[in-house]
Scaffold this active site. Structure first.
Site, PDB file in Angstrom:
ATOM      1  N   HIS A 163     -11.049  -7.483 -12.598  1.00  0.00           N
ATOM      2  CA  HIS A 163     -10.232  -6.711 -11.660  1.00  0.00           C
ATOM      3  C   HIS A 163     -10.624  -7.168 -10.253  1.00  0.00           C
ATOM      4  O   HIS A 163     -11.067  -6.380  -9.426  1.00  0.00           O
ATOM      5  CB  HIS A 163     -10.438  -5.214 -11.884  1.00  0.00           C
ATOM      6  CG  HIS A 163      -9.318  -4.355 -11.369  1.00  0.00           C
ATOM      7  ND1 HIS A 163      -8.607  -3.474 -12.158  1.00  0.00           N
ATOM      8  CD2 HIS A 163      -8.772  -4.232 -10.130  1.00  0.00           C
ATOM      9  CE1 HIS A 163      -7.689  -2.844 -11.431  1.00  0.00           C
ATOM     10  NE2 HIS A 163      -7.771  -3.285 -10.186  1.00  0.00           N
ATOM     11  N   GLU A 209      -3.523  -7.610 -12.924  1.00  0.00           N
ATOM     12  CA  GLU A 209      -2.562  -7.967 -11.871  1.00  0.00           C
ATOM     13  C   GLU A 209      -2.754  -9.381 -11.315  1.00  0.00           C
ATOM     14  O   GLU A 209      -3.254  -9.573 -10.197  1.00  0.00           O
ATOM     15  CB  GLU A 209      -2.618  -6.940 -10.732  1.00  0.00           C
ATOM     16  CG  GLU A 209      -2.121  -5.573 -11.154  1.00  0.00           C
ATOM     17  CD  GLU A 209      -1.636  -4.709  -9.992  1.00  0.00           C
ATOM     18  OE1 GLU A 209      -1.777  -5.123  -8.830  1.00  0.00           O
ATOM     19  OE2 GLU A 209      -1.090  -3.631 -10.261  1.00  0.00           O
TER      20      GLU A 209
HETATM   21  C1  PNW Z   1      -2.934  -1.974  -8.127  1.00  0.00           C
HETATM   22  N1  PNW Z   1       2.634  -3.304  -5.004  1.00  0.00           N
HETATM   23  O1  PNW Z   1      -2.563  -2.726  -7.005  1.00  0.00           O
HETATM   24  C2  PNW Z   1      -4.367  -2.333  -8.496  1.00  0.00           C
HETATM   25  O2  PNW Z   1      -4.493  -2.775  -9.819  1.00  0.00           O
HETATM   26  C3  PNW Z   1      -5.356  -1.237  -8.205  1.00  0.00           C
HETATM   27  O3  PNW Z   1      -6.636  -1.783  -8.073  1.00  0.00           O
HETATM   28  C4  PNW Z   1      -4.919  -0.459  -6.979  1.00  0.00           C
HETATM   29  O4  PNW Z   1      -5.876   0.414  -6.493  1.00  0.00           O
HETATM   30  C5  PNW Z   1      -3.644   0.262  -7.363  1.00  0.00           C
HETATM   31  O5  PNW Z   1      -2.678  -0.644  -7.893  1.00  0.00           O
HETATM   32  C6  PNW Z   1      -3.007   1.039  -6.220  1.00  0.00           C
HETATM   33  O6  PNW Z   1      -2.663   0.182  -5.183  1.00  0.00           O
HETATM   34  C7  PNW Z   1      -1.256  -2.804  -6.534  1.00  0.00           C
HETATM   35  O7  PNW Z   1       2.788  -3.844  -3.891  1.00  0.00           O
HETATM   36  C8  PNW Z   1      -1.057  -3.473  -5.355  1.00  0.00           C
HETATM   37  O8  PNW Z   1       3.633  -2.937  -5.645  1.00  0.00           O
HETATM   38  C9  PNW Z   1       0.226  -3.648  -4.848  1.00  0.00           C
HETATM   39  C10 PNW Z   1       1.326  -3.141  -5.534  1.00  0.00           C
HETATM   40  C11 PNW Z   1       1.129  -2.463  -6.719  1.00  0.00           C
HETATM   41  C12 PNW Z   1      -0.169  -2.295  -7.210  1.00  0.00           C
END
Ligand code: PNW
Length: 504
Positions: A163, A209
């Site tokens: 992660h 991700e």
């Molecule tokens: C995820 N978007 O990140 C990550 O897996 C987590 O670590 C994070 O804390 C969580 O979602 C909340 O942000 C994202 O732009 C970053 O759509 C960006 C996006 C979605 C999820």
């Protein structure tokens, strides 16, 4: 493996309940006789399939703290957060939720809110401080203690291997995922974990991700917002590569995933299950017609060419390879086979639609439409709100790639949570968000989409990357000065939903 989506019969309360006795019946005031009782009873039950996992999720850098304790090596996020100007308010993950020391209290909280599964991540630099070579037994020991505690409390462990907290040593040596050597090191680390935790962990997610850490860390992640605006999101290691170079980094990331799958198969006990946890970009159809749905599926496959599509199909799409000026990744057929190693399930993080599409007569068969300026959003800058995405997301995975077991590995929202005078935290907007999203997810399971579990992001407020501690995603509030935890209103909602295995 995939669970049946048979719905439990919902038992409707018989007429003449206390409430029914007090209020006038609808029959007495309606001009036309209403639907017969049998029809009222066949209202769609809002139950999830039997055995559905109700989980919560976190990641190592975001909650553990103890950044330099017990032999842990530095990660690229330690370096990035220690560099002034990178994180809001100069926050760092040095202490975070101090979960490294408070994990027992945190597991007790999970049990209290009715979670039956916990998705956490393992900090690679705790296990291999140099990225490769000699493992650190104290790092491994932490995850043994954590998973023992989970088992004692009847909570199933789902471990994510990456992660985003890459060992800094591999950044220094190889420029991280710019080199194929990092993918190989990841495979070795995954195999070692599978051996060490094999008796405790039965479910692994390789990488969290891909799009976020590859695009975000090596160029800048672009996300669409209302009125045609685009947001650029960044992260560690903060590199700025060309499009062609970025394609090679993507290739190494999916290769790392494939090597990890193979290493887990080779070194974990039989029955261990593995998949990825990707924020697959979801195109949402405007209207539910076969033409619109087809357009959304075509768009989703193309939007994910560098990650989900190649991992599930073992080939890059023609359009991806032909992208003008975008470069072509160097790869072999053997690597494609590794990348597409068979999986036991797919994990998808679902927060928002990536885009909305309509059918088009012209290639590629769909047309992206703009997001309106007034489109509602949640608190995070990027968080366009549309609950229907969690209906289409697993349905696309089933329809496009034939997924037979799907986990929602993340879903949730940030909110402006404050402790009220009475000591409680009333996150009414998060309750709205969860009810709406789980309603759409339940609809997917009722339609036969094989979703086996849901992980709410996040078990607690934590370090929200470049936003620091300002953006609270938890269903448990954390006072970062005192480390006091307070379950929010949404935790009460979650407990009841988990208890009834239904939308409440
Ligand atoms: C995820 N978007 O990140 C990550 O897996 C987590 O670590 C994070 O804390 C969580 O979602 C909340 O942000 C994202 O732009 C970053 O759509 C960006 C996006 C979605 C999820």
């Amino acid at each position: 493996m995939a669970q049946s989506s048979t719905r439990r019969q919902f038992v409707t309360a018989a007429a003449g309940t206390a409430l029914g006795a007090m209020v006038p019946t609808i029959e007495s005031c309606a001009p036309n006789p209403p639907a017969k009782k049998e029809e009222a009873q066949s209202e769609p039950p809002r139950q999830f399939p039997t055995g559905f996992y109700w989980g919560v999720a976190t990641s190592s850098y975001q909650i553990e703290g103890a950044w330099n304790e017990d032999g842990k090596g530095p990660s690229i996020w330690d370096t990035f957060a220690h560099t002034p100007g990178n994180i809001k308010n100069g926050d760092t993950g040095d202490v975070a939720n101090d979960h490294y020391h408070r994990y027992k209290e945190d597991v007790a909280l999970m049990k209290d809110i009715g979670a039956t599964a916990y998705r956490f991540s393992i900090a690679w630099p705790r296990i291999f401080p140099e990225g490769t070579g000699t493992p650190n037994p104290k790092g491994v020991d932490f995850y043994k203690r954590l998973t023992d505690e989970l088992r004692t409390n009847g909570i199933e462990s789902f471990a994510t291997l990456y992660h985003w907290d890459l060992p800094q040593a591999l950044q220094n040596k190889y420029k991280g995922w710019v080199s194929k050597d990092t993918a190989k090191a990841f495979g070795d680390y995954a195999g070692y974990i599978a051996e060490q935790l094999g008796d405790r962990v039965k479910h692994y997610f390789t990488i969290n991700e891909f799009a976020s850490f590859v695009e975000g860390g090596y160029q800048g992640l672009e996300v669409k917002m209302g009125s045609g605006k685009t947001l650029h999101l960044g992260g560690a290691p903060g590199m700025r590569l060309s499009n062609a170079e970025l394609k090679q980094v993507r290739h190494h990331a999916v290769l790392g995933h494939g090597l990890a799958v193979q290493a887990i198969r080779a070194r974990a006990p039989a029955g261990t299950k593995v998949g990825f946890a990707e924020n697959t970009r979801m195109a949402v159809p405007v209207i539910d017609t076969p033409e619109h749905v087809k357009a959304a599926e075509t768009a989703t496959r193309e939007l994910n060419a560098g990650f989900t599509t190649v991992m599930l199909e073992g080939r890059y799409t023609d359009a991806y390879l032909a992208e003008a000026g975008g470069g072509t990744p160097k790869f072999t057929d053997e690597e494609l086979k590794t990348i597409a190693s068979p999986l036991d399930f797919v994990g998808i993080n679902v927060y928002r639609p990536s885009t909305y599409v309509e059918p088009s007569e012209k290639p590629p068969g769909y047309r992206e439409i703009p997001i309106n300026a007034s489109h509602p959003k949640m608190m995070s800058s990027w968080h366009v709100l549309d609950p229907v995405v969690i209906y289409w997301a697993p349905r696309h995975m089933q329809k496009i790639w034939g997924a037979k077991s799907i986990y929602i590995t993340e879903n949730g929202c940030a909110a402006s949570d404050k402790v009220a005078e009475d000591g409680k935290v009333y996150d009414s907007d998060r309750v709205m968000f969860l009810r709406a999203f789980l309603g759409q997810l339940q609809r997917a399971t009722a339609d036969g989409v094989p979703v086996d579990g849901y992980f709410l992001w996040s078990a607690q407020d934590n370090f929200e990357w470049v936003d620091g501690y300002g953006n609270r995603f938890g269903i448990v509030y954390v006072d970062f000065k005192t480390q006091k935890r307070i379950p929010k209103l949404s935790a009460e909602w979650f407990r009841e939903a988990a208890r009834r295995n239904a939308v409440v």
